[in-house]
Design a protein around this motif. Structure first.
Motif, PDB file in Angstrom:
ATOM      1  N   SER A 272       0.832  -1.198   0.000  1.00  0.00           N
ATOM      2  CA  SER A 272       0.000   0.000   0.000  1.00  0.00           C
ATOM      3  C   SER A 272       0.866   1.248   0.000  1.00  0.00           C
ATOM      4  O   SER A 272       1.813   1.360   0.792  1.00  0.00           O
ATOM      5  N   SER A 273       0.554   2.191  -0.860  1.00  0.00           N
ATOM      6  CA  SER A 273       1.367   3.397  -0.982  1.00  0.00           C
ATOM      7  C   SER A 273       1.265   4.288   0.248  1.00  0.00           C
ATOM      8  O   SER A 273       2.157   5.101   0.511  1.00  0.00           O
ATOM      9  N   GLY A 274       0.204   4.139   1.031  1.00  0.00           N
ATOM     10  CA  GLY A 274       0.012   5.015   2.175  1.00  0.00           C
ATOM     11  C   GLY A 274       0.629   4.526   3.471  1.00  0.00           C
ATOM     12  O   GLY A 274       0.421   5.146   4.526  1.00  0.00           O
ATOM     13  N   LEU A 275       1.392   3.447   3.437  1.00  0.00           N
ATOM     14  CA  LEU A 275       1.989   2.933   4.665  1.00  0.00           C
ATOM     15  C   LEU A 275       2.988   3.924   5.248  1.00  0.00           C
ATOM     16  O   LEU A 275       3.840   4.452   4.523  1.00  0.00           O
TER      17      LEU A 275
ATOM     18  N   VAL B 147      23.911   5.375   0.751  1.00  0.00           N
ATOM     19  CA  VAL B 147      23.073   4.495  -0.061  1.00  0.00           C
ATOM     20  C   VAL B 147      21.701   4.416   0.591  1.00  0.00           C
ATOM     21  O   VAL B 147      21.585   4.065   1.773  1.00  0.00           O
ATOM     22  N   THR B 148      20.668   4.755  -0.162  1.00  0.00           N
ATOM     23  CA  THR B 148      19.322   4.792   0.410  1.00  0.00           C
ATOM     24  C   THR B 148      18.307   4.375  -0.648  1.00  0.00           C
ATOM     25  O   THR B 148      18.670   3.910  -1.733  1.00  0.00           O
ATOM     26  N   THR B 149      17.034   4.536  -0.309  1.00  0.00           N
ATOM     27  CA  THR B 149      15.942   4.180  -1.226  1.00  0.00           C
ATOM     28  C   THR B 149      15.153   5.418  -1.603  1.00  0.00           C
ATOM     29  O   THR B 149      15.217   6.458  -0.938  1.00  0.00           O
ATOM     30  N   GLY B 150      14.380   5.287  -2.678  1.00  0.00           N
ATOM     31  CA  GLY B 150      13.512   6.388  -3.067  1.00  0.00           C
ATOM     32  C   GLY B 150      12.545   6.770  -1.963  1.00  0.00           C
ATOM     33  O   GLY B 150      12.237   7.950  -1.781  1.00  0.00           O
ATOM     34  N   ARG B 151      12.081   5.792  -1.224  1.00  0.00           N
ATOM     35  CA  ARG B 151      11.130   6.055  -0.138  1.00  0.00           C
ATOM     36  C   ARG B 151      11.714   6.990   0.912  1.00  0.00           C
ATOM     37  O   ARG B 151      11.000   7.797   1.511  1.00  0.00           O
ATOM     38  N   ARG B 152      13.019   6.923   1.141  1.00  0.00           N
ATOM     39  CA  ARG B 152      13.657   7.698   2.202  1.00  0.00           C
ATOM     40  C   ARG B 152      14.420   8.916   1.671  1.00  0.00           C
ATOM     41  O   ARG B 152      15.015   9.663   2.449  1.00  0.00           O
ATOM     42  N   LEU B 153      14.417   9.114   0.367  1.00  0.00           N
ATOM     43  CA  LEU B 153      15.271  10.137  -0.216  1.00  0.00           C
ATOM     44  C   LEU B 153      15.009  11.529   0.348  1.00  0.00           C
ATOM     45  O   LEU B 153      15.943  12.246   0.736  1.00  0.00           O
ATOM     46  N   ALA B 154      13.762  11.959   0.402  1.00  0.00           N
ATOM     47  CA  ALA B 154      13.453  13.313   0.868  1.00  0.00           C
ATOM     48  C   ALA B 154      13.948  13.525   2.296  1.00  0.00           C
ATOM     49  O   ALA B 154      14.500  14.590   2.625  1.00  0.00           O
ATOM     50  N   ASP B 155      13.765  12.519   3.152  1.00  0.00           N
ATOM     51  CA  ASP B 155      14.230  12.647   4.535  1.00  0.00           C
ATOM     52  C   ASP B 155      15.748  12.738   4.610  1.00  0.00           C
ATOM     53  O   ASP B 155      16.301  13.496   5.418  1.00  0.00           O
ATOM     54  N   GLU B 156      16.429  11.969   3.777  1.00  0.00           N
ATOM     55  CA  GLU B 156      17.900  11.989   3.813  1.00  0.00           C
ATOM     56  C   GLU B 156      18.438  13.337   3.327  1.00  0.00           C
ATOM     57  O   GLU B 156      19.407  13.867   3.881  1.00  0.00           O
TER      58      GLU B 156
ATOM     59  N   THR C 197       6.198   4.602   8.086  1.00  0.00           N
ATOM     60  CA  THR C 197       7.409   3.813   8.265  1.00  0.00           C
ATOM     61  C   THR C 197       7.181   2.571   9.123  1.00  0.00           C
ATOM     62  O   THR C 197       7.588   1.465   8.733  1.00  0.00           O
ATOM     63  N   PRO C 198       6.519   2.666  10.303  1.00  0.00           N
ATOM     64  CA  PRO C 198       6.257   1.442  11.069  1.00  0.00           C
ATOM     65  C   PRO C 198       5.402   0.439  10.297  1.00  0.00           C
ATOM     66  O   PRO C 198       5.636  -0.780  10.369  1.00  0.00           O
ATOM     67  N   GLY C 199       4.414   0.921   9.559  1.00  0.00           N
ATOM     68  CA  GLY C 199       3.569   0.026   8.782  1.00  0.00           C
ATOM     69  C   GLY C 199       4.342  -0.668   7.674  1.00  0.00           C
ATOM     70  O   GLY C 199       4.160  -1.869   7.423  1.00  0.00           O
ATOM     71  N   TYR C 200       5.206   0.088   7.002  1.00  0.00           N
ATOM     72  CA  TYR C 200       6.031  -0.491   5.941  1.00  0.00           C
ATOM     73  C   TYR C 200       6.964  -1.546   6.510  1.00  0.00           C
ATOM     74  O   TYR C 200       7.081  -2.662   5.978  1.00  0.00           O
ATOM     75  N   ASP C 201       7.649  -1.207   7.608  1.00  0.00           N
ATOM     76  CA  ASP C 201       8.581  -2.156   8.226  1.00  0.00           C
ATOM     77  C   ASP C 201       7.851  -3.422   8.659  1.00  0.00           C
ATOM     78  O   ASP C 201       8.357  -4.538   8.486  1.00  0.00           O
ATOM     79  N   GLY C 202       6.659  -3.255   9.233  1.00  0.00           N
ATOM     80  CA  GLY C 202       5.882  -4.413   9.658  1.00  0.00           C
ATOM     81  C   GLY C 202       5.464  -5.285   8.488  1.00  0.00           C
ATOM     82  O   GLY C 202       5.497  -6.522   8.575  1.00  0.00           O
ATOM     83  N   ALA C 203       5.082  -4.658   7.377  1.00  0.00           N
ATOM     84  CA  ALA C 203       4.681  -5.417   6.198  1.00  0.00           C
ATOM     85  C   ALA C 203       5.849  -6.231   5.650  1.00  0.00           C
ATOM     86  O   ALA C 203       5.684  -7.384   5.235  1.00  0.00           O
ATOM     87  N   VAL C 204       7.035  -5.639   5.656  1.00  0.00           N
ATOM     88  CA  VAL C 204       8.221  -6.349   5.162  1.00  0.00           C
ATOM     89  C   VAL C 204       8.564  -7.523   6.085  1.00  0.00           C
ATOM     90  O   VAL C 204       8.883  -8.627   5.624  1.00  0.00           O
ATOM     91  N   LEU C 205       8.494  -7.308   7.393  1.00  0.00           N
ATOM     92  CA  LEU C 205       8.792  -8.394   8.334  1.00  0.00           C
ATOM     93  C   LEU C 205       7.801  -9.549   8.174  1.00  0.00           C
ATOM     94  O   LEU C 205       8.193 -10.725   8.212  1.00  0.00           O
ATOM     95  N   ASP C 206       6.530  -9.232   8.010  1.00  0.00           N
ATOM     96  CA  ASP C 206       5.532 -10.280   7.793  1.00  0.00           C
ATOM     97  C   ASP C 206       5.832 -11.067   6.519  1.00  0.00           C
ATOM     98  O   ASP C 206       5.692 -12.294   6.469  1.00  0.00           O
ATOM     99  N   TRP C 207       6.238 -10.353   5.493  1.00  0.00           N
ATOM    100  CA  TRP C 207       6.585 -10.987   4.213  1.00  0.00           C
ATOM    101  C   TRP C 207       7.791 -11.905   4.382  1.00  0.00           C
ATOM    102  O   TRP C 207       7.817 -13.021   3.865  1.00  0.00           O
ATOM    103  N   HIS C 208       8.816 -11.445   5.109  1.00  0.00           N
ATOM    104  CA  HIS C 208       9.983 -12.279   5.352  1.00  0.00           C
ATOM    105  C   HIS C 208       9.597 -13.552   6.102  1.00  0.00           C
ATOM    106  O   HIS C 208      10.078 -14.646   5.780  1.00  0.00           O
ATOM    107  N   ASP C 209       8.736 -13.421   7.111  1.00  0.00           N
ATOM    108  CA  ASP C 209       8.306 -14.592   7.876  1.00  0.00           C
ATOM    109  C   ASP C 209       7.571 -15.595   6.966  1.00  0.00           C
ATOM    110  O   ASP C 209       7.779 -16.811   7.065  1.00  0.00           O
ATOM    111  N   ALA C 210       6.720 -15.065   6.096  1.00  0.00           N
ATOM    112  CA  ALA C 210       5.968 -15.943   5.203  1.00  0.00           C
ATOM    113  C   ALA C 210       6.880 -16.623   4.193  1.00  0.00           C
ATOM    114  O   ALA C 210       6.708 -17.819   3.881  1.00  0.00           O
TER     115      ALA C 210
END
Length: 239
Positions: A67-70, A155-164, A72-85
């Motif tokens: 989901s584009s609206g996640l 080295v970063t991602t597009g998602r974090r670029l503005a913050d960096e 940071t905690p939501g995004y991290d949680g989604a990735v962790l769930d995906w890794h577990d699966a």
């Protein structure tokens, strides 16, 4: 007993190192995520396995919340769930087929790839072999040193670029940025961009960001049409 070999395979089959080829050949089989019909990266992995003479076992990749609206905690949680699966799916295969198992990582396992983290969840012995990364290829194709004399590169991602950038970074390698977030930055920037690096259809664009945004969009479209997938990376430096 099960042992795992995590092998970086570079950004195109032609970049497979002799060390990586030998590691794949030492495996009883290779596990690869199957992301659906006509998965071009699965096909490339299958071609490598066929060439080396090792069986590839495709495992349906679990869904992930993208989901584009996640936040940071939501995004991290989604990735962790995906890794577990993913780990659970791979564990079910390994339980039925012990031996030496390979995982083929596009580029290098050290940069924005989940394979090491997923394999750690399996509780098995494993080793890691490096591959030619998109970052290395980007620098080589544009004949760049990624950092200026005595200066860092982030080295970063597009998602974090503005913050960096807001934090003061002005020399950045950006990955996983299909929306070219750099285009929305204030200020004057230079960019060295590449897509599908190492493939016969790689695309390169360089110049002042404001001048080449349109060229990058067109080049990205060409790469996706030619290969059926697109992965781009760029160096962004304040002018």
């Amino acid at each position: 007993m099960t042992e795992v070999r995590i092998v970086g395979i570079g950004c195109h089959p032609g970049q497979l190192t002799a060390e990586a080829r030998a590691a794949i050949a030492s495996c009883d089989y290779v596990i690869a995520a199957d992301k659906g019909a006509d998965d071009p990266l699965l096909a490339l992995r299958r071609g490598i396995c066929d060439d080396v003479g090792v069986e590839l076992v495709a495992v349906a990749d679990p869904p992930r919340d993208r989901s584009s609206g996640l936040d940071t905690p939501g995004y991290d949680g989604a990735v962790l769930d995906w890794h577990d699966a993913r780990a659970a799916a791979y564990a079910s295969v390994i339980a039925e087929r012990p031996g030496t198992v390979g995982f083929l990582v596009w580029g290098d396992p050290a940069f924005y790839d989940s394979t090491i983290r997923v394999v750690e969840r399996l509780g098995v012995e494993y080793d890691v072999l490096p591959g030619v990364s998109a970052i290395s290829l980007l620098a080589a194709r544009h004949r760049l040193v990624l950092h200026e004399v005595g200066r860092p590169v982030l080295v970063t991602t597009g998602r974090r670029l503005a913050d960096e950038v807001a934090a003061g970074h002005d020399n950045l390698v950006v990955m996983l940025d299909g929306r070219l977030q750099a285009a929305s930055l204030d200020g004057d920037w230079d960019i060295w961009w590449g897509a599908n690096l190492g493939s016969p259809h790689e695309e390169l664009v360089a110049g002042r960001l404001a001048d080449v945004v349109g060229s990058i969009g067109a080049a990205r479209a060409r790469a996706k049409q030619a290969d059926g997938w697109v992965m781009d990376t760029y160096l962004l430096r304040r002018a």
